[in-house]
Design an enzyme around this catalytic site. Structure first.
Site, PDB file in Angstrom:
ATOM      1  N   HIS A 171       0.857  -1.178   0.000  1.00 56.57           N
ATOM      2  CA  HIS A 171       0.000   0.000   0.000  1.00 56.57           C
ATOM      3  C   HIS A 171       0.903   1.240   0.000  1.00 56.57           C
ATOM      4  CE1 HIS A 171      -2.795   2.952   1.799  1.00 56.57           C
ATOM      5  NE2 HIS A 171      -3.779   2.151   1.450  1.00 56.57           N
TER       6      HIS A 171
ATOM      7  N   ASP B 160       3.109  -4.725   7.895  1.00 56.67           N
ATOM      8  CA  ASP B 160       1.896  -3.924   7.806  1.00 56.67           C
ATOM      9  C   ASP B 160       0.700  -4.873   7.928  1.00 56.67           C
ATOM     10  OD1 ASP B 160      -0.307  -2.460   7.102  1.00 56.67           O
ATOM     11  OD2 ASP B 160       0.433  -1.867   5.125  1.00 56.67           O
TER      12      ASP B 160
ATOM     13  N   GLN C 135      -4.564  -5.258   6.954  1.00 51.21           N
ATOM     14  CA  GLN C 135      -5.612  -6.159   6.470  1.00 51.21           C
ATOM     15  C   GLN C 135      -5.673  -7.450   7.282  1.00 51.21           C
ATOM     16  OE1 GLN C 135      -7.884  -5.369   4.364  1.00 51.21           O
ATOM     17  NE2 GLN C 135      -6.994  -3.477   3.590  1.00 51.21           N
TER      18      GLN C 135
ATOM     19  N   LYS D 213     -10.312  -0.434  10.168  1.00 52.65           N
ATOM     20  CA  LYS D 213     -10.556  -1.634   9.366  1.00 52.65           C
ATOM     21  C   LYS D 213     -10.902  -2.825  10.262  1.00 52.65           C
ATOM     22  CE  LYS D 213      -7.161  -0.214   5.945  1.00 52.65           C
ATOM     23  NZ  LYS D 213      -7.829   0.293   4.743  1.00 52.65           N
TER      24      LYS D 213
ATOM     25  N   CYS E 139      -4.687   2.466  -3.744  1.00 57.34           N
ATOM     26  CA  CYS E 139      -3.454   2.978  -3.117  1.00 57.34           C
ATOM     27  C   CYS E 139      -2.291   2.033  -3.306  1.00 57.34           C
ATOM     28  CB  CYS E 139      -3.666   3.260  -1.629  1.00 57.34           C
ATOM     29  SG  CYS E 139      -4.845   4.553  -1.334  1.00 57.34           S
TER      30      CYS E 139
HETATM   31  C1  LIG Z   1      -2.370  -2.937   3.527  1.00 61.99           C
HETATM   32  C2  LIG Z   1      -2.710  -1.554   3.998  1.00 61.99           C
HETATM   33  N1  LIG Z   1      -1.770  -0.810   4.590  1.00 61.99           N
HETATM   34  C3  LIG Z   1      -2.033   0.421   5.054  1.00 61.99           C
HETATM   35  C4  LIG Z   1      -3.278   0.982   4.920  1.00 61.99           C
HETATM   36  C5  LIG Z   1      -3.479   2.371   5.434  1.00 61.99           C
HETATM   37  O1  LIG Z   1      -4.393   2.444   6.455  1.00 61.99           O
HETATM   38  P1  LIG Z   1      -4.688   3.873   7.086  1.00 61.99           P
HETATM   39  O2  LIG Z   1      -5.115   4.738   5.941  1.00 61.99           O
HETATM   40  O3  LIG Z   1      -5.778   3.652   8.054  1.00 61.99           O
HETATM   41  O4  LIG Z   1      -3.424   4.357   7.683  1.00 61.99           O
HETATM   42  C6  LIG Z   1      -4.279   0.245   4.283  1.00 61.99           C
HETATM   43  C7  LIG Z   1      -5.641   0.794   4.097  1.00 61.99           C
HETATM   44  O5  LIG Z   1      -5.983   1.573   3.279  1.00 61.99           O
HETATM   45  C8  LIG Z   1      -3.989  -1.047   3.812  1.00 61.99           C
HETATM   46  O6  LIG Z   1      -4.919  -1.784   3.208  1.00 61.99           O
END
Ligand SMILES: Cc1ncc(COP(=O)(O)O)c(C=O)c1O
Lengths: 129, 413
Positions: B126, B204, B207, B230, B370
């Site tokens: 991401h 990370d 998910q 999430k 993203c």
């Molecule tokens: C794999 C992953 N990493 C990071 C994020 C970022 O999450 P956040 O925008 O809540 O920081 C997301 C979600 O959009 C994601 O799916």
């Protein structure tokens, strides 16, 4: 029939007019809508201050591609200095379909590219968000 | 459509008030939990109760309300830490996963990464797990390298070994579950190999934490980041689990109130963990809400949440095969995937697919999710993505399949 995906919209999407490359060309621009990945470029030939020929190229959703195709028929023959004065409403009216806020940039991408090529102004036309 | 033949493992939709909502008289088919989850009544009630009955600034007040608020917030931290198998003192609250990753990139990265070093990430990250490392590498002169993603959406441990063998990798950062491909990465192997090579790891888990049992202690990464919204919690709160030795040696991330022990005119000393990394007034209500969310998930049992999603994904993969022109991206089986399915529908751009299925109140996402480098690698401008939460069941999949058939009809493909 679908409100948004009218037959003529789908027809322009599947058989876009004035699409491809144009070599040589006098003006060009390329841009994208990062939200959905729509991409559009244009090649323009100019004579006597008018657009005499143009080709769009790119890929994207039906709205962005059909809008470029429909508008291309208006751009051909247009004096160059008129392009910068066109606004989003002109384009939305031309398309004749209800464009929601989330699809607005899809529809306006071709005008953004045209203004970029003719005036160097790469900002979104009014109403682009 | 009735699904009596195969009851869901979980049957919890009634716990989520939003599913009482009707749009144009019809129910909501929410298939975008990878973007954000819906919230159970208990989470909404916990936030409401906090503001109605306990609201006060935390940590320094001596009066009853302030003590209650502090206990609620710190109690939530304990349960959030336990939920993920972490320790309370090394569980730091951030604004979201993005801020958690940035915390590491700034507070650890700026001290330990320099010219000639490399940061190794993957093509399926991401943007949150790409851009902080780009900034770090730009500033320090380190090199940012990527592990490839195969056509089936997987990483190669051989390539990881080869990269680590070059001897310059200071940090390996990788998603536990891809938000686009659904791939469950072999993070235990990745962490183990990186550690043997002397590299620090950041996983990370944005998910993964909402979908499967996580045991950060057993998994052993140096850092594990996830995001509350999430995982059935509110927006505005994320989590960073860190290894104590590293956290203790790190400089603070942001400076301000709460993160200090003493402040003199020229210098300050730092508070203990975890507060050293929590500058300013905390997101108290959000922490309380996330505490309620992990209580709820713990009540469901994360093994059941995982089983539920695996069953639904298996069903969805099967049913998507019935739709002509569908190409599913990522691993072939539900065993190898989390509750995320990206797909393309031949002749219809993903953006149009999402718009068309929305007419049936089916909420899916279209775009680059993203993950623009991954889109590049896959050679697609965008994908359509359906993703699942504990509240989904087979009827949601059936609604998606029906809506896709209608979309094909509109487009005459
Ligand atoms: C794999 C992953 N990493 C990071 C994020 C970022 O999450 P956040 O925008 O809540 O920081 C997301 C979600 O959009 C994601 O799916």
């Amino acid at each position: 029939m679908d409100d948004l995906y009218r037959d003529y919209i789908l027809d322009h999407y599947k058989r876009p007019r004035n699409f491809g490359e144009l070599e040589p060309h006098d003006l060009e621009a390329h841009d994208h809508n990062p939200l959905c990945g729509d991409e559009l470029g244009v090649h323009i030939r100019v004579a006597d201050g008018k657009i005499v020929e143009l080709r769009f190229h790119g890929q994207g959703c039906a709205i962005s591609q059909a809008a470029a195709s429909i508008a291309s028929e208006e751009y051909v023959g247009m004096p160059l200095d008129e392009v910068g004065g066109l606004d989003g409403e002109w384009l939305i009216e031309l398309l004749g379909i209800p464009i929601s806020a989330t699809r607005r940039r899809c529809a306006l991408l071709n005008l953004k590219v045209m203004r970029g090529a003719t005036t160097g102004d790469a900002s979104w036309p009014n109403g682009g968000g | 459509m009735a699904t009596a033949a195969a009851p869901s493992i979980l049957d919890v939709r009634a716990d989520f008030p939003i599913f009482g909502r009707r749009i144009d008289g019809r129910p909501l088919v929410y298939l975008d939990s990878a973007a954000t989850s819906q919230k159970p009544e208990s989470v909404i009630a916990a936030i409401d109760d906090y503001y109605r009955r306990h609201n006060a600034n935390i940590h320094r007040g001596v009066y009853t309300l302030a003590q209650e608020a502090t206990e609620m917030f710190e109690g939530a931290r304990e349960r959030v830490a336990a939920f993920a198998g972490g320790q309370t003192e090394t569980t730091i609250f951030t604004r979201n996963a993005t801020e958690a990753i940035n915390l590491v990139a700034y507070a650890w990265g700026r001290e330990h990464v320099g010219p000639g070093d490399a940061v190794l990430i993957t093509q399926m990250e991401h943007h949150s797990n790409i851009v902080p490392w780009q900034l770090l590498c730009e500033e320090t002169g380190a090199e940012l390298r990527y592990l490839d993603v195969s056509d089936e959406g997987k990483l190669s441990l051989e390539q990881l070994d080869a990269e680590l063998a070059r001897g310059d990798v200071k940090l390996v950062a990788c998603a536990h579950i891809s938000n686009v491909l659904g791939t469950i990465n072999p993070v235990a192997e990745i962490v183990g190999r990186a550690r043997s090579a002397g590299a620090v790891t950041l996983i990370d888990g944005s998910q993964a934490a909402p979908q499967m049992p996580i045991d950060v202690g057993a998994l052993g990464p140096d850092f594990y980041a996830w995001t509350g919204h999430k995982a059935l919690g509110p927006t505005g709160i994320g989590v960073l689990h860190g290894r104590r030795e590293l956290l203790e040696r790190m400089r603070p991330f942001l400076g301000g109130g709460d993160m200090i022990r003493t402040v003199d005119f020229q210098r300050s000393t730092w508070n203990d963990l975890p507060w050293k990394f929590e500058a300013g007034t905390s997101m108290v209500a959000e922490g309380v809400g996330l505490g309620a969310a992990v209580d709820y998930l713990t009540g469901l049992q994360m093994e059941s949440v995982r089983a539920h999603e695996r069953e639904l994904v298996g069903y969805a993969l099967e049913r998507l095969r019935e739709v002509a022109g569908v190409r599913v991206i990522g691993p072939r089986t539900a065993e190898e995937r989390g509750g995320v399915i990206s797909f393309e529908l031949e002749g219809i751009h993903p953006h149009d697919v999402a718009d068309l299925v929305n007419r049936e109140n089916v909420c899916i996402r279209a775009g680059h999710h993203c993950a623009m480098p991954l889109m590049r690698r896959l050679g697609v401008p965008a994908t359509a993505r359906a993703s699942f939460g504990p509240y989904n069941d087979r009827s949601d999949v059936d609604a998606l399949i029906g809506a896709l058939a209608q979309a094909r009809q509109v487009f005459g493909v």
